[in-house]
Every structure is written in C-alpha cells, then in structure tokens.
Design a protein around this motif. Sequence first.
Motif, mmCIF file in Angstrom:
data_model
loop_
_atom_site.group_PDB
_atom_site.id
_atom_site.type_symbol
_atom_site.label_atom_id
_atom_site.label_comp_id
_atom_site.label_asym_id
_atom_site.label_seq_id
_atom_site.Cartn_x
_atom_site.Cartn_y
_atom_site.Cartn_z
ATOM 1 N N TYR A 91 38.137 46.308 39.741
ATOM 2 C CA TYR A 91 39.492 45.786 39.553
ATOM 3 C C TYR A 91 39.677 44.468 40.303
ATOM 4 O O TYR A 91 40.298 43.537 39.786
ATOM 5 C CB TYR A 91 40.533 46.799 40.037
ATOM 6 N N ASN A 92 39.160 44.386 41.512
ATOM 7 C CA ASN A 92 39.270 43.136 42.282
ATOM 8 C C ASN A 92 38.561 41.992 41.569
ATOM 9 O O ASN A 92 39.067 40.869 41.535
ATOM 10 C CB ASN A 92 38.725 43.311 43.702
ATOM 11 N N PHE A 93 37.400 42.269 41.005
ATOM 12 C CA PHE A 93 36.687 41.254 40.233
ATOM 13 C C PHE A 93 37.526 40.793 39.044
ATOM 14 O O PHE A 93 37.683 39.598 38.798
ATOM 15 C CB PHE A 93 35.329 41.789 39.755
ATOM 16 N N LEU A 94 38.069 41.752 38.287
ATOM 17 C CA LEU A 94 38.879 41.401 37.118
ATOM 18 C C LEU A 94 40.090 40.550 37.513
ATOM 19 O O LEU A 94 40.442 39.599 36.814
ATOM 20 C CB LEU A 94 39.321 42.657 36.376
ATOM 21 N N LYS A 95 40.710 40.876 38.636
ATOM 22 C CA LYS A 95 41.855 40.091 39.118
ATOM 23 C C LYS A 95 41.428 38.666 39.436
ATOM 24 O O LYS A 95 42.138 37.710 39.114
ATOM 25 C CB LYS A 95 42.476 40.744 40.355
ATOM 26 N N ARG A 96 40.256 38.509 40.069
ATOM 27 C CA ARG A 96 39.772 37.168 40.425
ATOM 28 C C ARG A 96 39.517 36.296 39.204
ATOM 29 O O ARG A 96 39.647 35.079 39.279
ATOM 30 C CB ARG A 96 38.494 37.251 41.254
ATOM 31 N N ILE A 97 39.141 36.889 38.086
ATOM 32 C CA ILE A 97 38.855 36.081 36.903
ATOM 33 C C ILE A 97 40.047 35.976 35.949
ATOM 34 O O ILE A 97 39.918 35.437 34.859
ATOM 35 C CB ILE A 97 37.581 36.548 36.169
ATOM 36 N N GLY A 98 41.214 36.487 36.382
ATOM 37 C CA GLY A 98 42.429 36.217 35.630
ATOM 38 C C GLY A 98 43.045 37.339 34.831
ATOM 39 O O GLY A 98 43.878 37.092 33.967
#
Length: 189
Positions: free
Chosen positions: A73-80
């Motif tokens: 989820y943190n990765f997905l948030k970082r990419i928008g």
Amino acid sequence: MSSMPPRSGDRRERVCVFIDNGSLYTALYDLGIQCRLDYRRLRKWIINDRIPKIVRFYCGEIRSDKSSKKSFYNFLKRIGFDIISVHEPKSRAEHAALDEDLCAKIEALMSIDMLSCLARHECDKMVLVSGSSRLVNAVRQIQDQGIDVEVNFFEEAVSDDLLNEANEFRGFQIEELRMRNGNPELEKV
C-alpha cells in the motif's frame, strides 16, 4: 492524490479512475496468467496522457492481510494511487478476491464513490478498471449525468453487460502491464 491544474490552453481530458484490485486478481487467475503487474506501467497506461483528478485503488483484506500489505500500500501511495481497503475478518476464502461478500462490498463502495465524485470533481470521463457486471447500474447512473465511462480491462474477462454499457473500452494486453525486471517492492495482484 492531488493533480496539477490544467495549463492555460491545456485541453487534455480530465479523468477520475477507479481500480478494482480483486477483479484484476480474479481475471489473471481465471485467464491462467501468473505474473506480477507493474503498477507504474498500469497507472501510466490508464491515465494515457490525460489529467488525473483522482486515482483510487480498491483492495479487499481478509483476516490479517492488512499488516502484510502495508509495504504494498505504501508503494502504491508513492506512485500516485489513493488506497481504499475493505476488511472482512471472518472470511473463509483463501484470498480476498475469492470472498464474494467482500467483493460485493468493494463494488458497492466503488459505485458510491463514483457517483459522489460527480459532485466533487470536474471530470470529462470516469475510467473503471473492473470486469464485474455488478457495476453496470453505477455506470448507467453516471452516464445519466452526462459523463462518459471508459472500461479498461482484459477483453477476455470483462462481463458482456459491462462491456455493452460502457461508452468506451480499452483492452489490456498482459505484456503491456507485466513487470519486466522483478522488483521486490511490487507484489503480485
């Protein structure tokens, strides 16, 4: 996710995007495709040089999934992506995408969010990444308000009802979305 305001004279289409991760997972499973999706490429492919007003990614969780998905989820948030998760602690399914009640809850939430975005976001089109026929009524209601709905999905896995109702369809090819050089930060759908 906040988007950039249009530049003076910028006539690019403004879109609100709604992605059903469970539907993606189920489609890959049903099609017998075992791969990791490149979520950066997925987002870029969906946006397609348009202006994203919102990009929401809906995930289902069963039992103790949430802690194991935190880095994803943190990765997905970082990419928008904006992450919307729905938890079903009493599920007996082996994966969230296989829990029918949870999938129905997610699709109901997506429908509500799509309709509420009409009032809060100026957009020219809504983009739906799902193959589920349970979203047909929401698509019709959005169209009744004068907004086109584009469905992006695997052609072999989208329901005929949803395909027929959409104003436009863009079919995924797995090679466009497959992760090329394994990245431990990305997880299988």
